[in-house]
Design an enzyme around this catalytic site. Sequence first.
Site, PDB file in Angstrom:
ATOM      1  N   HIS A  17       2.823  -4.494  -6.895  1.00 36.57           N
ATOM      2  CA  HIS A  17       1.732  -3.955  -6.091  1.00 36.57           C
ATOM      3  C   HIS A  17       1.437  -2.515  -6.495  1.00 36.57           C
ATOM      4  O   HIS A  17       2.220  -1.611  -6.242  1.00 36.57           O
ATOM      5  CB  HIS A  17       2.138  -4.020  -4.616  1.00 36.57           C
ATOM      6  CG  HIS A  17       1.069  -3.650  -3.653  1.00 36.57           C
ATOM      7  ND1 HIS A  17       1.284  -2.786  -2.604  1.00 36.57           N
ATOM      8  CD2 HIS A  17      -0.228  -4.039  -3.556  1.00 36.57           C
ATOM      9  CE1 HIS A  17       0.185  -2.661  -1.896  1.00 36.57           C
ATOM     10  NE2 HIS A  17      -0.754  -3.413  -2.462  1.00 36.57           N
ATOM     11  N   GLU A  50      -0.587  -5.863  -9.929  1.00 34.27           N
ATOM     12  CA  GLU A  50      -1.735  -5.883  -9.022  1.00 34.27           C
ATOM     13  C   GLU A  50      -2.270  -4.466  -8.908  1.00 34.27           C
ATOM     14  O   GLU A  50      -1.506  -3.520  -8.711  1.00 34.27           O
ATOM     15  CB  GLU A  50      -1.305  -6.399  -7.645  1.00 34.27           C
ATOM     16  CG  GLU A  50      -2.451  -6.612  -6.668  1.00 34.27           C
ATOM     17  CD  GLU A  50      -2.896  -5.358  -5.931  1.00 34.27           C
ATOM     18  OE1 GLU A  50      -4.003  -5.370  -5.361  1.00 34.27           O
ATOM     19  OE2 GLU A  50      -2.154  -4.352  -5.921  1.00 34.27           O
ATOM     20  N   ASP A  52      -6.250  -1.934  -8.356  1.00 27.67           N
ATOM     21  CA  ASP A  52      -7.539  -1.810  -7.678  1.00 27.67           C
ATOM     22  C   ASP A  52      -8.498  -1.035  -8.563  1.00 27.67           C
ATOM     23  O   ASP A  52      -8.069  -0.166  -9.341  1.00 27.67           O
ATOM     24  CB  ASP A  52      -7.368  -1.065  -6.352  1.00 27.67           C
ATOM     25  CG  ASP A  52      -6.199  -1.596  -5.540  1.00 27.67           C
ATOM     26  OD1 ASP A  52      -6.381  -2.610  -4.847  1.00 27.67           O
ATOM     27  OD2 ASP A  52      -5.107  -1.003  -5.614  1.00 27.67           O
ATOM     28  N   HIS A  65      -6.617   2.846  -5.523  1.00 25.51           N
ATOM     29  CA  HIS A  65      -6.808   2.005  -4.346  1.00 25.51           C
ATOM     30  C   HIS A  65      -7.856   2.558  -3.382  1.00 25.51           C
ATOM     31  O   HIS A  65      -8.803   1.863  -3.012  1.00 25.51           O
ATOM     32  CB  HIS A  65      -5.484   1.812  -3.605  1.00 25.51           C
ATOM     33  CG  HIS A  65      -5.626   0.987  -2.358  1.00 25.51           C
ATOM     34  ND1 HIS A  65      -5.890   1.539  -1.118  1.00 25.51           N
ATOM     35  CD2 HIS A  65      -5.560  -0.357  -2.165  1.00 25.51           C
ATOM     36  CE1 HIS A  65      -5.977   0.579  -0.225  1.00 25.51           C
ATOM     37  NE2 HIS A  65      -5.782  -0.586  -0.828  1.00 25.51           N
TER      38      HIS A  65
END
Length: 260
Positions: A17, A50, A52, A65
């Site tokens: 993440h 993962e 953004d 993010h």
Amino acid sequence: MTRHPYLSPEPPRVLAHRGLVTPADAAQGVVENSFAAVAAAHAAGIDYVESDCHLTADGAVILFHDDDLSRVTGDPRKIADVRLPELEELMADRGGLVTLPQALGAFPDVRFNLDVKAEAAAEPVGRLVAPHAERVLVTSFSDDRRRVALAAARSAGAALRPATSPGSSTVARLVAALAVGLRGTARRLLADVDALQIPERQGPVRVLTPRLVRAAHAAGVEVHVWTVNEPADMERLLDLGVDGVVTDRADAALAVVNGR
């Protein structure tokens, strides 16, 4: 349904993440979604990162993010209002800013799970990932943004579309359809997606259920749950049949998966 190359080999999968920031790294000022965080995940043997995507004032897609800088750097400005060179300077002692082209180029063995956070970023993200579609999954809370990115990848000549996970409205409709036994509706909602990336709960609503896992697997769709940081929860979810966990503790999750 044919498995997308992004989802090979067989699960379970560990998705880092926003990269991997160990306590030691954090003590040195390294932050999430930085070049150092992606590099740390790669060095730990994690195949999936993962992240953004936002668009800067001068049109660069970066891994970040929030839509502003306040939480990460203390600067209240929006990402969309700041140019790339200044962002690079702000992130220089925080692990280093990384653009999407840099991430794809510097880490050719990493598979990227990209959440399109800004409407303006959707089309550029699609164009940039087109040559890498076999190792990219595109998602967004907004199905419209997700579809724009996928269409842009196709228009840019992607040999196959990137893998994809549906937005929050589609997931909500799927949960509702399964709750009342509308299996045909559920099958239609699962068409043309490769993974369901979901929280275990959304407020009082339980999103992840054995019924949802069964329906997804029957449609050839994987289930990935976010954000799972406790090893006991990872074990419990994998026992339930979940195919992947999105976690801030990717090193711990890899140990769990390898120990099964």
